[in-house]
Write an enzyme that holds these catalytic residues in place. Structure first.
Site, PDB file in Angstrom:
ATOM      1  N   GLY A 106       0.847  -1.187   0.000  1.00  0.00           N
ATOM      2  CA  GLY A 106       0.000   0.000   0.000  1.00  0.00           C
ATOM      3  C   GLY A 106       0.879   1.231   0.000  1.00  0.00           C
ATOM      4  N   LYS A 107       0.305   2.376  -0.095  1.00  0.00           N
ATOM      5  CA  LYS A 107       1.081   3.625  -0.020  1.00  0.00           C
ATOM      6  C   LYS A 107       0.106   4.772   0.178  1.00  0.00           C
ATOM      7  CE  LYS A 107       5.504   4.868  -0.767  1.00  0.00           C
ATOM      8  NZ  LYS A 107       6.729   4.050  -0.637  1.00  0.00           N
ATOM      9  N   SER A 108       0.599   5.857   0.779  1.00  0.00           N
ATOM     10  CA  SER A 108      -0.201   7.072   0.910  1.00  0.00           C
ATOM     11  C   SER A 108       0.550   8.238   0.292  1.00  0.00           C
ATOM     12  CB  SER A 108      -0.440   7.402   2.382  1.00  0.00           C
ATOM     13  OG  SER A 108      -1.266   6.453   2.979  1.00  0.00           O
TER      14      SER A 108
END
Ligand code: GLU
Length: 419
Positions: A106-108
């Site tokens: 995932g990543k933000s």
């Protein structure tokens, strides 16, 4: 920079692996594995210390949770896009699979210039992100960490904001990694990515039968990854001849004093003005003569425009996605040994995993234990990728991608497809 986006690079790398897996897995499954599970855009409306409301765009992408909760950092940059975050989330999926931790990717992203805000305002932005992204953040859903523009302190604020929203002193289980040690972080996390780069470089040099002592190293980027990698490689006897940051470059044929540069940068925010080397144009750093090149800045830096001028024997990708696919082919043809990002910079997420297990079990780990486990894992995975590259006659990137995508596909098969 090239015209290609980070997502183009990530997709092309995936397609190369997907081609090799045709026949081994259902084509629809392979397509599924290359597609993000969920992409969200969240608007933060944060009241800063000027009393005004400021709007920030933020993104959370969960690429895959086949192997476990999505894992990946928060990138705070004025130019970050949802597609960049998608590319980075996809890379996290491969990185976690390759380094062998039970996480998906995932990543933000937060669209803001991290350096433009006073510490108090940065804290407000981080807390605002934590509150607004809370439905995505959970030990069994998505666990953020630092990335470009965010740091240990910011992770502490996220943990505090989440605990506060629950009305408790601390969270049960690990909601975020890369926190200050005093808040349940793990010693050695901050250095882990740079240390992993160092171990990868040592393995590569050993594999090529070359000595690290006296090897000439150029490092692009002097953030958390580049600075630690430079310092540790210098301690191994390498000569760090060139370093650059967002503004400028430094060169010294006899070797730069990396610890002194780190002290200078900690004081001034930049490497510029350091006296122990001559100034060099930032954009010229990649093509300077050296044995080892460590791109540790942002994505798509090594492109078809500069790849043929790069002379390094070893390219150690401290950054995520620094090389475009066309540049990759040029370097491969020339016989450069590239340690791909999903292997080279996986030390950070590996130690995040140690932090996660430590917090889940309410235990503590010493820095020595962390270092030993990191070193063992990096060496082991380097050798596995190298063995695959040799037996399948692939470059290191294709071998690493083949192994990672194969693992994620296998996890889907093991879980089954019934709703
Ligand atoms: N941001 C780091 C990376 O790109 C670390 C991610 C993590 O520890 O979750 O690998």
């Amino acid at each position: 920079m090239s015209n290609e986006s980070m997502l183009d690079t990530a997709r092309k790398n995936f397609e190369n692996a997907a081609k090799m897996l045709r026949g081994a897995f259902d084509p629809e499954l392979i397509k599924r594995v290359g597609t993000p599970k969920e992409r969200s855009e969240i608007t933060l409306s944060t009241q800063l210390s000027d009393g005004k409301i400021h709007l920030f765009k933020s993104f959370v992408v969960q690429h895959s949770d086949a192997l476990g909760p999505c894992k990946g950092g928060i990138r705070m940059l004025p130019s970050v896009t949802l597609d960049d975050v998608s590319a980075l989330a996809m890379e996290m999926t491969w990185k976690c699979a390759l380094i062998g931790v039970p996480f998906g990717g995932g990543k933000s992203g937060i669209v803001a210039d991290a350096e433009a805000y006073a510490p108090d305002d940065k804290q407000r932005i981080m807390r605002s992100y934590a509150r607004n992204a809370l439905r995505h953040i959970h030990p069994l859903v998505y666990v953020p960490a630092p990335d470009m523009g965010t740091n240990e302190k910011d992770m502490g604020y996220i943990k505090d904001a989440i605990a506060f929203s629950m009305g408790v002193a601390a969270t049960q289980g690990c909601y975020v990694t890369g926190k200050p040690v005093i808040m349940g972080g793990i010693p050695g996390r901050r250095e882990a990515t740079g240390r992993g780069v160092e171990i990868s470089v040592l393995e590569a040099m050993k594999t090529l039968g070359r000595d690290i002592k006296g090897a000439r190293v150029v490092v692009q980027g002097f953030g958390n990854v580049g600075s630690i990698a430079a310092i540790l490689l210098q301690k191994r006897g390498a000569k760090i001849v060139g370093i650059s940051d967002v503004d400028s470059g430094l060169w010294n044929d006899n070797g730069l004093d990396t610890e002194a540069i780190a002290r200078h940068a900690a004081k001034t925010g930049r490497i510029k003005g350091f006296k122990g080397g001559k100034a060099l144009d930032r954009d010229k750093i990649l093509t300077q003569p050296c044995d080892i090149l460590v791109p540790a800045a942002t994505g798509n830096q090594i492109t078809e425009k500069n790849a043929s001028k790069i002379k390094a024997a070893v390219i150690a990708e401290g950054a995520n996605g620094p090389t475009t696919p066309v540049a990759d082919e040029i370097l491969e043809k020339r016989g450069a040994f590239i340690i791909p990002d999903i292997l080279c910079n996986a030390g950070g997420v590996f130690v995040s995993y140690l932090e996660y297990t430590q917090e889940t079990q309410a235990k503590q780990m010493t820095e020595e234990e962390v270092k030993t486990r990191l070193e063992q894992r990096m060496r082991d995975r380097f050798q596995r990728v190298h063995d695959t590259a040799r037996t399948r006659k692939l470059c290191m990137r294709k071998a690493a991608m083949y192994m990672a995508v194969h693992s994620v596909c296998s996890a889907h098969v093991a879980r089954g497809f019934l709703p």
